[in-house]
Write an enzyme that holds these catalytic residues in place. Sequence first.
Site, PDB file in Angstrom:
ATOM      1  N   GLU A  55       0.924  -1.143  -0.109  1.00  0.00           N
ATOM      2  CA  GLU A  55       0.081   0.045   0.064  1.00  0.00           C
ATOM      3  C   GLU A  55       0.695   1.188   0.119  1.00  0.00           C
ATOM      4  O   GLU A  55       0.408   2.000  -0.544  1.00  0.00           O
ATOM      5  CB  GLU A  55      -0.893   0.105   1.316  1.00  0.00           C
ATOM      6  CG  GLU A  55      -1.902  -1.032   1.233  1.00  0.00           C
ATOM      7  CD  GLU A  55      -1.417  -2.392   1.996  1.00  0.00           C
ATOM      8  OE1 GLU A  55      -2.085  -3.000   2.626  1.00  0.00           O
ATOM      9  OE2 GLU A  55      -0.314  -2.535   1.997  1.00  0.00           O
ATOM     10  N   SER A 171      23.116 -38.890 -10.832  1.00  0.00           N
ATOM     11  CA  SER A 171      21.605 -38.254 -11.056  1.00  0.00           C
ATOM     12  C   SER A 171      21.630 -36.976 -11.915  1.00  0.00           C
ATOM     13  O   SER A 171      20.582 -36.536 -12.251  1.00  0.00           O
ATOM     14  CB  SER A 171      21.032 -37.958  -9.700  1.00  0.00           C
ATOM     15  OG  SER A 171      21.906 -36.879  -9.081  1.00  0.00           O
ATOM     16  N   ARG A 187      12.860 -22.395  -6.525  1.00  0.00           N
ATOM     17  CA  ARG A 187      13.819 -21.900  -5.440  1.00  0.00           C
ATOM     18  C   ARG A 187      13.538 -20.421  -5.097  1.00  0.00           C
ATOM     19  O   ARG A 187      13.385 -20.259  -3.794  1.00  0.00           O
ATOM     20  CB  ARG A 187      15.075 -22.208  -5.753  1.00  0.00           C
ATOM     21  CG  ARG A 187      15.583 -23.534  -5.675  1.00  0.00           C
ATOM     22  CD  ARG A 187      17.306 -23.789  -6.124  1.00  0.00           C
ATOM     23  NE  ARG A 187      17.371 -25.082  -6.192  1.00  0.00           N
ATOM     24  CZ  ARG A 187      18.763 -25.455  -6.509  1.00  0.00           C
ATOM     25  NH1 ARG A 187      19.511 -24.617  -6.933  1.00  0.00           N
ATOM     26  NH2 ARG A 187      19.050 -26.791  -6.310  1.00  0.00           N
ATOM     27  N   LEU A 207      22.834 -25.096  -3.905  1.00  0.00           N
ATOM     28  CA  LEU A 207      21.166 -24.653  -3.610  1.00  0.00           C
ATOM     29  C   LEU A 207      20.958 -23.226  -4.028  1.00  0.00           C
ATOM     30  O   LEU A 207      20.028 -22.608  -3.247  1.00  0.00           O
ATOM     31  CB  LEU A 207      20.999 -25.185  -1.977  1.00  0.00           C
ATOM     32  CG  LEU A 207      21.126 -26.485  -1.765  1.00  0.00           C
ATOM     33  CD1 LEU A 207      20.870 -26.853  -0.429  1.00  0.00           C
ATOM     34  CD2 LEU A 207      20.246 -27.387  -2.596  1.00  0.00           C
TER      35      LEU A 207
END
Length: 363
Positions: A55, A171, A187, A207
Amino acid sequence: MNFIADKRYMSLALSLGKRGQGNVWPNPSVGCVLVKRDRIIGRGWTQPGGRPHAETMALRQAGVAAKNATAYISLEPCVHQGETGPCADDLISAGIERCVVATTDVDPRVSGRGLEKLKSAGIIVSIGCMETEAKLSHRGFFKKVLDGRPRVTLKVALSLDGRIGTQSGESQWITGPLARRDVHALRASHDAVLIGGGTARADNPSLTVRGLGKSHQPVRIIASKGLNFSGEAIKSNRSHAPLWLCHGADADNIDNWKKNSDKMLEVHNSVDGELDLFEMLQKLGAEGITSILCEGGGALGSSLIKAGLVDDLIVYSAGLVIGGDGLASLGDLGLKKLGDGVRFSLIDQRTIGCDLRHHWRSN
C-alpha cells in the site's frame, strides 16, 4: 460497482504480490493497485525484507492523485505499529474512497481490525474479490500464523519408472535444461531451500538460484542429525546465500559448523531416532520462514510425507528409464494397505521442454 473491473484489477494486485514471494519473510507478499476513473494511478508490492508494504509503495506512486481513488489489495491492510505506521492509516490519510480487499488477514494483530478502521473512516469496503486465489497466494504466511510452521513444497525429479538416480548414485541430469531452469524459479519463490544430510554428502549442492538474473537468494537449510558432511559448495556461497543447519544435540563438529554457518537450530529426536521434523518446522516458523522448498533426498521426503508435513508436491518426470536397481524417489513409508497411502490432488500439469511437470496438493 463493476465486478468485472474489480476482478481485473484484483488479478493485477495478486500478480504484483507474487513478485515478492521468497523475498519478504516474515511478512506476507501483498500486491496493491490504485485506480481512479478507470485508470491505474499507483501499483505496489511488498518490498525485500517485508518493508515498505504494498500500500505504501502504491500511494507513493500515486501521490495526491490517490484522493477519491479505489484501492485493490490482496490482503487486509495492517493496523498495528511496526517499523512503519499502519497501512490502514495511510489509506485513510490519502483520501481513498473505496477499498477492495481479497481476503482478511489471519494475523491476530489485524484479523478484521483493518477493515473496521477503514469503514469507520467512511471508506467503502468490499471483501472477498478473488478470495480463493488470495488465500492460495498467502498460504505460506497463513500456515505460519495458524500452524506455527512454514508451507512445505517437496520437489522430485525422476525417471519414467520413478527413479532419481542410478545404482551408483549418478543423477545429473535426469531432466532437461528447461525443467532445471524452472526449479531455479521455484527456489526463488520460496523463503528457504531444504535438503537432508544424505543429499549434502552425495551431491554437495550449492542450492542457489542461478540463471535468472536475481540477486536475492533463499535461505539454504540442511537437516542433519549428525552434521556428518563436508558441504564445500554450500560453504562457498555464504556471502550471498545464508546457510542454516538443523541438527541433533550430539552432532559432530558443532564448533566448526558455528563458524561456517549463519544459524544453527538444535532439534530433538523423534521416536524413530531421527530429527523431529514437526519440531524443526516449528522452529523455522519461529524464525520467520513462511515457505520451504524441500529438494530431497528420498529419506527426508518420505519422512515429511509420513508426518503429514508436505503441503505441495512438484514432480518433474523425464522420458528416461533407469530400471529397478536405480535409486527410489522416496524412502519406505511402512504401508501395509493401499488405502493407507498418502493421496494428493492434481492442481496443474504441463510440458517443460522434453519433461512433464505435475503440481499436486495435499488433501
